[in-house]
Design a protein around this motif. Structure first.
Motif, PDB file in Angstrom:
ATOM      1  N   TRP A  70       8.203   1.176   8.107  1.00 38.36           N
ATOM      2  CA  TRP A  70       8.371   0.561   6.779  1.00 38.36           C
ATOM      3  C   TRP A  70       8.799   1.589   5.740  1.00 38.36           C
ATOM      4  CZ3 TRP A  70       5.360   2.380   2.781  1.00 38.36           C
ATOM      5  CH2 TRP A  70       4.272   3.172   3.154  1.00 38.36           C
ATOM      6  N   GLU A  85       3.056  -9.618  -4.251  1.00 32.43           N
ATOM      7  CA  GLU A  85       2.642  -8.355  -3.642  1.00 32.43           C
ATOM      8  C   GLU A  85       3.320  -7.188  -4.346  1.00 32.43           C
ATOM      9  OE1 GLU A  85       3.556  -7.902   0.514  1.00 32.43           O
ATOM     10  OE2 GLU A  85       2.794  -5.848   0.536  1.00 32.43           O
ATOM     11  N   CYS A 113       4.502  -3.278   8.239  1.00 33.27           N
ATOM     12  CA  CYS A 113       5.695  -4.134   8.353  1.00 33.27           C
ATOM     13  C   CYS A 113       6.876  -3.298   8.826  1.00 33.27           C
ATOM     14  CB  CYS A 113       5.978  -4.763   7.004  1.00 33.27           C
ATOM     15  SG  CYS A 113       5.952  -3.549   5.686  1.00 33.27           S
ATOM     16  N   SER A 173       0.012   3.730   1.915  1.00 29.34           N
ATOM     17  CA  SER A 173       0.615   3.121   0.726  1.00 29.34           C
ATOM     18  C   SER A 173      -0.500   2.386  -0.012  1.00 29.34           C
ATOM     19  CB  SER A 173       1.683   2.111   1.156  1.00 29.34           C
ATOM     20  OG  SER A 173       1.075   1.059   1.876  1.00 29.34           O
ATOM     21  N   THR A 229      -0.234   3.010   9.257  1.00 32.79           N
ATOM     22  CA  THR A 229       0.850   3.967   9.438  1.00 32.79           C
ATOM     23  C   THR A 229       0.398   5.155  10.290  1.00 32.79           C
ATOM     24  OG1 THR A 229       1.612   3.354   7.243  1.00 32.79           O
ATOM     25  CG2 THR A 229       2.548   5.359   8.188  1.00 32.79           C
ATOM     26  N   ASP A 233      -0.532  -5.563   7.630  1.00 30.89           N
ATOM     27  CA  ASP A 233      -1.861  -4.966   7.406  1.00 30.89           C
ATOM     28  C   ASP A 233      -2.434  -5.250   6.012  1.00 30.89           C
ATOM     29  OD1 ASP A 233       0.096  -3.304   6.296  1.00 30.89           O
ATOM     30  OD2 ASP A 233      -0.712  -1.439   7.114  1.00 30.89           O
ATOM     31  N   LYS A 261       8.972 -10.086   4.606  1.00 30.49           N
ATOM     32  CA  LYS A 261       9.856  -8.951   4.895  1.00 30.49           C
ATOM     33  C   LYS A 261      11.233  -9.344   5.409  1.00 30.49           C
ATOM     34  CE  LYS A 261       6.399  -6.446   3.794  1.00 30.49           C
ATOM     35  NZ  LYS A 261       6.357  -5.641   2.571  1.00 30.49           N
TER      36      LYS A 261
END
Ligand SMILES: Nc1ncnc2c1ncn2[C@@H]1O[C@H](COP(=O)(O)OP(=O)(O)O)[C@@H](O)[C@H]1O
Ligand SMILES: O=C(CO)[C@H](O)[C@H](O)COP(=O)(O)O
Length: 544
Positions: free
Chosen positions: A119, A323, A92, A291, A22, A265, A197
């Motif tokens: 994201w 996840e 994502c 995150s 990020t 990632d 996603k």
């Protein structure tokens, strides 16, 4: 050198892993034993606006990627011709490009450079709620609820709020797929991105047209999914003809160098760690960055309400993935510290020392006790549920917010240290809650294998072991996420048969942080109970 391959060991061959997080893009150049010879990093911009809007620029990211790849090749002194493969991982985030690949403005700024909905952007909360209310069967494979962090609610937001951009879009990409397209010209998508996603059903190798029609994205079905991916391949698959001439020139590499289908990632962090001990199903990969992501692999699908998945073959080939994690983890610690009166002074000291503020505070905390487990005592009476950006798992609740209890009149550095420790404990209890929930559903793990920028400090690792009650394992690779994407490059370059083989060969234990026992374990048990009480109380208050 044990390459685990049938190619001559004396041939000098290297791979490059590129990780776009990020806050920054990083590249690492590795040999085929998994040793990192060079690393480079560039910060990338985040544009934040009211309405939970967070955007980025794909051209800025692409330029950063090219320059760090060039830098690792130059600084390692490796011959460009000896680089056999490149792997990409990225957050994502959703990239929106028009005809000819030109950037389209995704938000009200109308700045075409801002062509990425990040994201963590929660503009599509309403769309996600409407999708969830429909209860389509594909939701069983995303933990029961679609998250506003995923791509289909974001595309629906574009259709409803910026119809001209939705219409003009030529391709909607996950960021990792954008990077591989930009490198090779190949529009293939990775099973990892679209399964996790976009609701692609990898176990059946298909999109579900009924889902897209039901939520109001008929156009994507009518176009036979041409804008979101028709060629979907395993991560590590070599794409196109390798690097295009333009991309190779920008990166200082040879045209035709193999480029692997990429990964998100967190998943690259998983590939870079869960091979430890040859038992991926016993290892929970914990990727602690902006995150946090908890990645658990099972042979059969395990349905855990509130934990994303089960996703087939999205991380370890042939295994199912659950996840979880928290939307803000390192970012939650940053936010927490930001509120404290002593943080500005501490931040300028940290910047003089060229270290991140949390590292300065972690060092200070470690100096105040004889061993890292005792650090929890510094946070006595202070409790934090650090859900500043909602609860990603196990409640799948984007509306949750942080709670801090036990603040006094103190304004000094010591109380900043205490707040940091309490925040970190909160991150650890969130991890414990996910581990317990998953174990209850049949996905039990023995240990946590850590990666990510926030997971590098000894004190952080020990506190996470103590708070979660599980051993925390650090790998020999200093940058396991980069190793994960380099593994994809090595597979694409033909050095390994698949990612399974490569991760078993290249992931090794460096150190195990055992959870504390006795009095300190008792302190954590009580604090964990407080954490759950506060979390439930905050939910009750919101419901009033
Ligand atoms: N010792 C630490 N304790 C807590 N948070 C940390 C620590 N070191 C770094 N961080 C946080 O980790 C985050 C950066 O992690 P990184 O993996 O580099 O990010 P990303 O991949 O998301 O760009 C930042 O929020 C930073 O403040
Ligand atoms: O949702 C995720 C993975 O599924 C990641 O959390 C998101 O991509 C951000 O990653 P990071 O915190 O490493 O920047």
């Amino acid at each position: 050198m044990n390459t685990g391959t049938n190619m001559s060991p004396e041939a000098a061959r290297y791979v490059i892993g590129i990780d776009v997080g990020t806050g920054s893009a990083r590249a690492g150049l590795f040999d085929l034993s998994g040793r990192m010879l060079a690393v480079a990093k560039r910060d990338i911009s985040l544009f934040k606006e009211a309405g939970s809007i967070v955007e980025q620029s794909s051209s800025e990211i692409w330029n950063a990627v090219c320059s760090i790849v060039r830098e690792v090749v130059t600084s390692s002194g490796v011959n460009a011709g000896d680089v056999i493969g490149l792997g990409f991982d990225a957050t994502c985030s959703l990239v929106v490009l028009g005809e000819g690949g030109q950037s389209l403005p995704v938000g009200p700024s109308e700045d075409a450079n801002r062509d990425i909905i990040v994201w963590m952007d929660h503009r599509a909360v309403d769309q996600a709620e409407r999708i969830n209310a429909q209860g389509h069967d594909v939701l069983r494979y995303v933990g029961g609820r679609i998250s506003p962090e995923m791509e289909t609610p974001k595309i629906l937001w574009l259709k409803e709020n910026r119809p001209q951009i939705f219409r003009a879009a030529w391709q909607f990409f996950d960021l990792a797929d954008f990077l591989t397209w930009k490198s090779t010209g190949d529009l293939a998508r990775s099973t990892c991105t679209v399964t996790c996603k976009w609701t692609y059903l990898a176990h059946e190798q298909r999109w579900d047209p009924g889902y897209f029609r039901g939520i109001g994205l008929d156009e994507l079905v009518d176009e036979a999914f041409a804008r979101i991916g028709t060629d979907i391949v395993e991560p590590g698959t070599p794409l196109g003809e390798g690097l295009t001439t333009a991309a190779a020139e920008a990166m200082g590499l040879k045209p035709g160098t193999a480029v692997a289908a990429g990964m998100i990632d967190a998943h690259a962090g998983g590939i870079g760690t869960v091979g430890i001990g040859g038992r991926p199903e016993k290892n929970l990969a914990y990727v602690f960055g902006t995150s946090s992501c908890t990645m658990t692999s099972t042979s059969d699908p395990v349905f855990v309400p509130g934990v994303w998945g089960p996703y087939y073959s999205a991380m370890v080939p042939g295994m199912w993935l659950n996840e979880g994690g928290q939307s803000a983890a390192g970012a939650a610690i940053d936010q927490l510290l930001f509120f404290h009166p002593a943080s500005a002074d501490a931040a300028s000291k940290a910047s003089e020392m060229r270290i991140p503020l949390p590292v300065l505070i972690a060092d200070a905390a470690a100096m105040r006790t004889d061993n890292n487990s005792d650090v929890v005592r510094l946070a006595e009476g202070l409790h934090v549920v650090p859900e500043f950006l909602g609860n990603r798992a196990p409640f799948a609740d984007p509306h949750a917010r942080a709670t801090v209890v036990g603040l006094g009149m103190e304004r000094d550095f010591e109380s900043l240290v205490a707040l940091y420790v309490a925040g970190l404990c909160g991150i650890g209890y969130g991890l414990r809650q996910i581990i317990e929930t998953q174990a209850g559903a049949g996905a039990d793990v023995e240990q946590v294998v850590i990666s990510g920028g926030a997971g590098q400090h000894d004190l952080v690792r020990q506190l996470l072991a103590d708070a979660s009650g599980k051993p925390v394992v650090a790998t020999v690779a200093e940058e396991p996420v980069l190793l994960g994407s380099a593994i994809l490059g090595a597979v694409a370059g033909g050095a390994f048969g698949d990612a399974n083989q490569a991760m078993m060969a290249l992931t090794k234990v460096d150190k195990v942080y055992q959870p504390a026992e006795g009095v300190v374990a008792g302190i954590h048990a009580k604090r964990y109970a407080a954490f759950k009480t506060l979390q439930a109380c905050a939910r009750e208050i919101r419901a009033l």
